[in-house]
Motif scaffolding. Sequence first.
Motif, mmCIF file in Angstrom:
data_model
loop_
_atom_site.group_PDB
_atom_site.id
_atom_site.type_symbol
_atom_site.label_atom_id
_atom_site.label_comp_id
_atom_site.label_asym_id
_atom_site.label_seq_id
_atom_site.Cartn_x
_atom_site.Cartn_y
_atom_site.Cartn_z
ATOM 1 N N GLU A 1 -7.454 -9.126 30.733
ATOM 2 C CA GLU A 1 -6.670 -9.729 29.592
ATOM 3 C C GLU A 1 -5.467 -9.257 29.198
ATOM 4 O O GLU A 1 -4.278 -10.011 29.185
ATOM 5 N N GLU A 2 -5.262 -7.986 29.450
ATOM 6 C CA GLU A 2 -3.885 -7.278 29.190
ATOM 7 C C GLU A 2 -3.015 -7.906 30.691
ATOM 8 O O GLU A 2 -1.652 -8.011 30.412
ATOM 9 N N LEU A 3 -3.434 -7.701 31.694
ATOM 10 C CA LEU A 3 -2.625 -8.206 32.748
ATOM 11 C C LEU A 3 -1.995 -9.479 32.737
ATOM 12 O O LEU A 3 -1.037 -9.841 33.238
ATOM 13 N N ALA A 4 -2.962 -10.564 31.998
ATOM 14 C CA ALA A 4 -2.554 -11.767 31.946
ATOM 15 C C ALA A 4 -1.191 -12.020 31.160
ATOM 16 O O ALA A 4 -0.655 -12.956 31.173
ATOM 17 N N GLU A 5 -0.899 -10.934 30.165
ATOM 18 C CA GLU A 5 0.096 -10.995 29.292
ATOM 19 C C GLU A 5 1.315 -10.407 29.975
ATOM 20 O O GLU A 5 2.460 -10.540 29.314
ATOM 21 N N HIS A 6 1.347 -10.056 31.229
ATOM 22 C CA HIS A 6 2.540 -9.361 32.085
ATOM 23 C C HIS A 6 2.820 -10.386 32.866
ATOM 24 O O HIS A 6 2.301 -11.111 33.783
ATOM 25 N N GLU A 7 4.305 -10.525 33.279
ATOM 26 C CA GLU A 7 4.930 -11.124 34.296
ATOM 27 C C GLU A 7 4.373 -10.116 35.597
ATOM 28 O O GLU A 7 4.333 -9.111 35.503
ATOM 29 N N ASN A 8 4.418 -10.754 36.747
ATOM 30 C CA ASN A 8 3.956 -10.179 38.019
ATOM 31 C C ASN A 8 2.966 -9.175 37.798
ATOM 32 O O ASN A 8 2.860 -7.985 37.936
ATOM 33 N N PRO A 9 1.771 -9.540 37.293
ATOM 34 C CA PRO A 9 0.662 -8.628 36.959
ATOM 35 C C PRO A 9 -0.023 -7.926 38.068
ATOM 36 O O PRO A 9 -0.244 -6.843 37.891
ATOM 37 N N LEU A 10 0.103 -8.375 39.316
ATOM 38 C CA LEU A 10 -0.437 -7.556 40.425
ATOM 39 C C LEU A 10 0.620 -6.510 40.754
ATOM 40 O O LEU A 10 0.109 -5.361 41.376
ATOM 41 N N GLN A 11 1.703 -6.568 40.389
ATOM 42 C CA GLN A 11 2.932 -5.556 40.675
ATOM 43 C C GLN A 11 2.523 -4.473 39.866
ATOM 44 O O GLN A 11 3.280 -3.204 39.943
ATOM 45 N N VAL A 12 2.442 -4.633 38.284
ATOM 46 C CA VAL A 12 2.248 -3.723 37.400
ATOM 47 C C VAL A 12 0.699 -3.284 37.234
ATOM 48 O O VAL A 12 0.413 -2.590 36.217
ATOM 49 N N ALA A 13 -0.149 -3.779 38.002
ATOM 50 C CA ALA A 13 -1.607 -3.463 37.690
ATOM 51 C C ALA A 13 -1.707 -2.238 37.501
ATOM 52 O O ALA A 13 -2.736 -1.640 36.623
ATOM 53 N N GLU A 14 -1.569 -1.407 38.374
ATOM 54 C CA GLU A 14 -2.055 0.028 38.322
ATOM 55 C C GLU A 14 -1.337 0.753 37.296
ATOM 56 O O GLU A 14 -2.122 1.613 36.508
ATOM 57 N N GLU A 15 -0.005 0.339 36.658
ATOM 58 C CA GLU A 15 0.577 1.068 35.610
ATOM 59 C C GLU A 15 -0.213 0.496 34.483
ATOM 60 O O GLU A 15 -0.573 1.647 33.236
ATOM 61 N N VAL A 16 -0.616 -0.648 34.381
ATOM 62 C CA VAL A 16 -1.396 -1.250 33.093
ATOM 63 C C VAL A 16 -2.717 -0.309 33.013
ATOM 64 O O VAL A 16 -3.311 -0.018 31.955
ATOM 65 N N ALA A 17 -3.471 -0.404 34.329
ATOM 66 C CA ALA A 17 -4.899 0.072 34.325
ATOM 67 C C ALA A 17 -4.574 1.558 34.011
ATOM 68 O O ALA A 17 -5.542 2.041 32.985
ATOM 69 N N LEU A 18 -3.748 2.283 34.188
ATOM 70 C CA LEU A 18 -3.696 3.995 33.973
ATOM 71 C C LEU A 18 -3.346 4.187 32.488
ATOM 72 O O LEU A 18 -3.526 5.035 31.974
ATOM 73 N N ALA A 19 -2.801 3.049 31.831
ATOM 74 C CA ALA A 19 -2.532 3.288 30.522
ATOM 75 C C ALA A 19 -3.504 3.124 29.598
ATOM 76 O O ALA A 19 -3.319 3.405 28.285
ATOM 77 N N LEU A 20 -4.664 2.500 29.909
ATOM 78 C CA LEU A 20 -5.727 1.753 29.140
ATOM 79 C C LEU A 20 -6.512 2.954 28.797
ATOM 80 O O LEU A 20 -6.487 4.002 29.281
ATOM 81 N N PRO A 21 -6.988 2.935 27.599
ATOM 82 C CA PRO A 21 -8.115 3.943 27.164
ATOM 83 C C PRO A 21 -9.260 4.057 28.403
ATOM 84 O O PRO A 21 -9.459 3.111 28.925
#
Length: 144
Positions: A25-45
């Motif tokens: 759900e958070e990735l869907a809010e980002h442009e180029n979600p597969l390029q920022v996926a690791e950054e988003v994943a590592l920032a999650l609780p």
Amino acid sequence: MRELPRQLSIDELTPLFSGRTRFVEELAEHENPLQVAEEVALALPEADQVAALATHPRIGEQSEEQRGAEPEVLDELAHLNEAYEKRFGFEFVVFVNGRTRAELLPVLRHRLERERAEELETGLRELCAIARTRWEQQGWMPTT
């Protein structure tokens, strides 16, 4: 190959990550979600990180990426998966990348020796690599 769209919907991301989670759900809010996926994943609780890993099929279970193996290999994978989940509290995720299940046994054994934080990060990075490959196999390529 076509260029990667700037955004992907939850419905497009869900099969890439084997399920709908807060991470998707958070990735869907980002442009180029597969390029920022690791950054988003590592920032999650941590609870959301563990939930993201839980959607992926266990090594040794049937999936498009995992095929065939001798019964003794499947038995050992089941035993090691159980030990891994008991030790770390989350599922083992590895980017298969054409390797046989037997070739994954030493990888799983090695990763069982690591520290939990390192292993959680590795699992999330592997999950993202799997998703990118799934997307590319659909005929899309990320822009660079």
